[in-house]
Design an enzyme around this catalytic site. Structure first.
Site, short mmCIF file in Angstrom:
data_model
loop_
_atom_site.label_atom_id
_atom_site.label_comp_id
_atom_site.label_asym_id
_atom_site.label_seq_id
_atom_site.Cartn_x
_atom_site.Cartn_y
_atom_site.Cartn_z
N ASP A 251 -8.06 32.15 -2.34
CA ASP A 251 -7.42 31.28 -1.35
C ASP A 251 -6.25 30.54 -2.00
O ASP A 251 -6.28 29.33 -2.21
CB ASP A 251 -8.45 30.29 -0.79
CG ASP A 251 -9.57 31.00 -0.05
OD1 ASP A 251 -9.35 32.15 0.38
OD2 ASP A 251 -10.65 30.42 0.09
N LYS A 273 -11.28 38.85 -2.37
CA LYS A 273 -11.19 38.43 -0.97
C LYS A 273 -9.94 37.61 -0.74
O LYS A 273 -9.72 36.58 -1.37
CB LYS A 273 -12.43 37.62 -0.58
CG LYS A 273 -12.49 37.25 0.90
CD LYS A 273 -13.82 36.61 1.26
CE LYS A 273 -13.88 35.16 0.83
NZ LYS A 273 -13.01 34.28 1.64
N ASP A 304 -10.33 38.66 4.52
CA ASP A 304 -11.26 37.83 5.29
C ASP A 304 -10.59 37.34 6.57
O ASP A 304 -10.41 36.14 6.79
CB ASP A 304 -11.72 36.65 4.43
CG ASP A 304 -12.94 35.94 5.01
OD1 ASP A 304 -13.48 36.43 6.01
OD2 ASP A 304 -13.33 34.91 4.45
N LYS A 306 -11.61 37.65 9.78
CA LYS A 306 -12.54 37.16 10.80
C LYS A 306 -12.00 37.41 12.22
O LYS A 306 -11.75 36.50 13.01
CB LYS A 306 -12.84 35.67 10.62
CG LYS A 306 -13.59 35.35 9.33
CD LYS A 306 -13.99 33.87 9.28
CE LYS A 306 -14.75 33.55 8.01
NZ LYS A 306 -13.88 33.55 6.82
N ASP A 309 -11.41 38.68 18.89
CA ASP A 309 -10.67 38.81 20.14
C ASP A 309 -11.09 40.09 20.83
O ASP A 309 -11.97 40.81 20.34
CB ASP A 309 -9.15 38.80 19.87
CG ASP A 309 -8.37 38.12 20.98
OD1 ASP A 309 -8.62 38.44 22.16
OD2 ASP A 309 -7.53 37.26 20.67
N GLN A 423 -17.82 21.90 3.71
CA GLN A 423 -18.26 23.06 2.95
C GLN A 423 -19.51 22.70 2.16
O GLN A 423 -19.60 21.63 1.56
CB GLN A 423 -17.16 23.51 1.98
CG GLN A 423 -17.58 24.62 1.02
CD GLN A 423 -17.89 25.92 1.73
OE1 GLN A 423 -17.11 26.40 2.54
NE2 GLN A 423 -19.04 26.49 1.46
N ARG A 444 -13.08 28.11 -5.15
CA ARG A 444 -12.37 27.10 -5.93
C ARG A 444 -12.90 26.89 -7.34
O ARG A 444 -12.16 26.48 -8.23
CB ARG A 444 -12.37 25.78 -5.15
CG ARG A 444 -11.32 25.75 -4.05
CD ARG A 444 -11.53 24.59 -3.09
NE ARG A 444 -12.55 24.89 -2.10
CZ ARG A 444 -12.87 24.07 -1.10
NH1 ARG A 444 -12.26 22.90 -0.99
NH2 ARG A 444 -13.79 24.41 -0.23
#
Length: 474
Positions: A251, A273, A304, A306, A309, A423, A444
């Site tokens: 991330d 990821k 990732d 997600k 729709d 989280q 992290r």
């Protein structure tokens, strides 16, 4: 007929009258189709019957050794064990199917001492696997277990499996005896009794197959034979070859940071990821460098995204957007909230030939709205697409009977702390040994480290040790 048998017969007839004994076609926990099904969940609505069952159990156990505590197998046997505890003045402990994410986080609730001898209480035994799961958690807490008392032995191999694992099963009723009682009371006719008899002769649970097919008891190498999705097979092979179950959550917001992180952690991970839409300087050219690193260090790229729709929109998001995810990410995530259209859209998209999907069943954040009905629906949807589904994102061991499907669990940290945005974290040992994770996602703790490579090694080794402990202890 003894007085005890007479009481049992009356009790069996009462169970039939409240529809706790059903005839037709029903599926047992181990997947067998049975013509007779004992559903004791309804007994909680009949306190007198519950009381009678407890009295029968208490009368039976008078001839057994003494016990320090009792424990009911979750969840149907819990009220039975509770009444036995109260009427016989014997302390009770409760086993949770999963630890809480707050408070003490214990699997065994109640007061007990190490070395206490526990009587297991169960309603119906087919394979005996539920009792063994309970025994495992009790023993891990220092409690001794050698006996289990059950209402009904279905005579299909459970007693043998329990005996082989050091547990003596004491049954108030066998299925054969139950059918005889019901026949004598004119509840069923001879043809029904004969049908059940033939069923028992032809349908036995093989304890070796039962153990062999349990996801948590198999090595990753053994599970390769069960995987139907090509990416799943590749992932399991990578995990075996590199001895890692670590997925790093990249991330980060710049292509330079992302590529550096892939280079540093690549030798120690099975999955990398990404959240490609948070990369501020994204350009398609950088993807060839990411793919080159992935090939060199033998890990799988996992976007990732997600998806959530309608199928047509997902298909466009997956293969036609500026990110062209289908051209570089073998794995993606998707919500099940919109149903099978999402999976159809991904499956029919252009791009990589080998692709897989992790369906999101549970999240690691506090306050998630994914309740049990949503989880159940997600698992049902996953089973409809075995060639596409690589695994399930969840926080608990939901797929015990699916060795070819991988459990991915996020929210992993050596220090079980949280953040200000809800989280929640669990330790590597907890997610593997208690929550059933195959692959653990670490973010992290690695990306914010001064030395991401060293931190990745630390997590890889702890996670792999927990996995080896899991398969060795079964």
């Amino acid at each position: 007929m003894s007085t005890f048998d007479e009481k049992l017969k009356l009790f069996a007839v009462d169970l039939y009258k409240i529809n706790a004994i059903k005839f037709g076609e029903y599926k047992t926990k181990v997947g067998l189709i049975t013509p007779v099904y004992c559903d004791l969940r309804v007994i909680v609505s009949y306190p007198q019957l519950l009381n009678t069952l407890a009295e029968l159990i208490i009368e039976y156990i008078k001839k057994m050794q003494t016990f320090d505590i009792v424990c009911g197998v979750p969840y149907t046997a819990l009220p039975i064990a509770t009444v036995v505890s109260v009427k016989n003045s014997i302390p009770m402990v409760m086993r949770r199917k999963e630890a809480k994410d707050y408070g003490t986080k214990k699997l065994i609730e109640g007061q007990f001492k190490e070395g206490d001898n526990c009587l297991i209480v169960e309603d119906v035994v087919t394979s005996g696997s539920s009792i063994l799961e309970t025994v495992k958690d009790l023993k891990n807490s220092g409690i001794k277990c050698s006996d289990a008392i059950v209402l009904l032995n279905r005579e299909q191999g459970g007693e043998k499996l329990l005996s082989e694992n050091g547990i003596k099963m004491h049954a108030l009723l066998s299925l054969t005896q139950l059918m005889q009682f019901l026949k004598e009371a004119n509840c069923v006719n001879e043809s029904v009794v004969e049908k059940v008899k033939i069923y028992l002769q032809n349908t036995q649970v093989d304890p070796n197959v039962l153990i062999k097919n349990n996801r948590l008891k198999l090595s990753f190498l053994e599970r390769l034979n069960f995987a139907k999705n090509p990416v799943t097979r590749r992932l399991l092979q990578v995990m075996c070859d590199k001895k890692t179950t670590l997925c790093v959550a990249a991330d980060v917001t710049s292509t330079t940071d992302l590529l550096n992180l892939a280079e540093q952690t690549g030798p120690h991970i099975c999955l990398f990821k990404t959240h490609i839409d948070i990369v501020e300087d994204f350009h398609p050219n950088f993807l060839k460098h990411l793919k080159e690193i992935a090939e060199r260090h033998n890990f799988i790229i996992f976007e990732d995204r997600k998806f959530a729709d309608i199928g047509n929109t997902v298909q466009l998001q997956y293969s036609k957007s500026m990110y062209q995810i289908s051209s570089w990410a073998n794995l993606v995530t998707a919500h099940s909230v919109m149903g099978k259209g999402i999976l159809e859209g991904i499956q029919q998209s252009e791009g990589l030939k080998d692709r897989g999907v992790f369906l999101l069943a549970e999240a690691s954040c506090a306050g998630s709205l994914t309740d049990q009905s949503y989880v159940d629906a997600t698992l049902k949807l996953a089973k409809q697409y075995p060639d596409l589904i690589t695994g399930i994102v969840c926080q608990n061991p939901l797929l015990l009977e699916e060795p070819g499907v991988i459990q991915l669990t996020p929210g992993v940290h050596l220090e079980s702390v949280g953040d200000r945005l809800a989280q929640q974290y669990n330790s590597p040992e907890t997610v593997v040994l208690e929550k059933g994770a195959d692959v653990a996602v670490v973010g992290r703790a690695i990306t914010k480290s001064a030395d991401p490579a060293a931190e990745a090694v630390k997590y890889k080794e702890v996670l792999w040790a927990a996995y080896e402990k899991r398969i060795a202890s079964q």
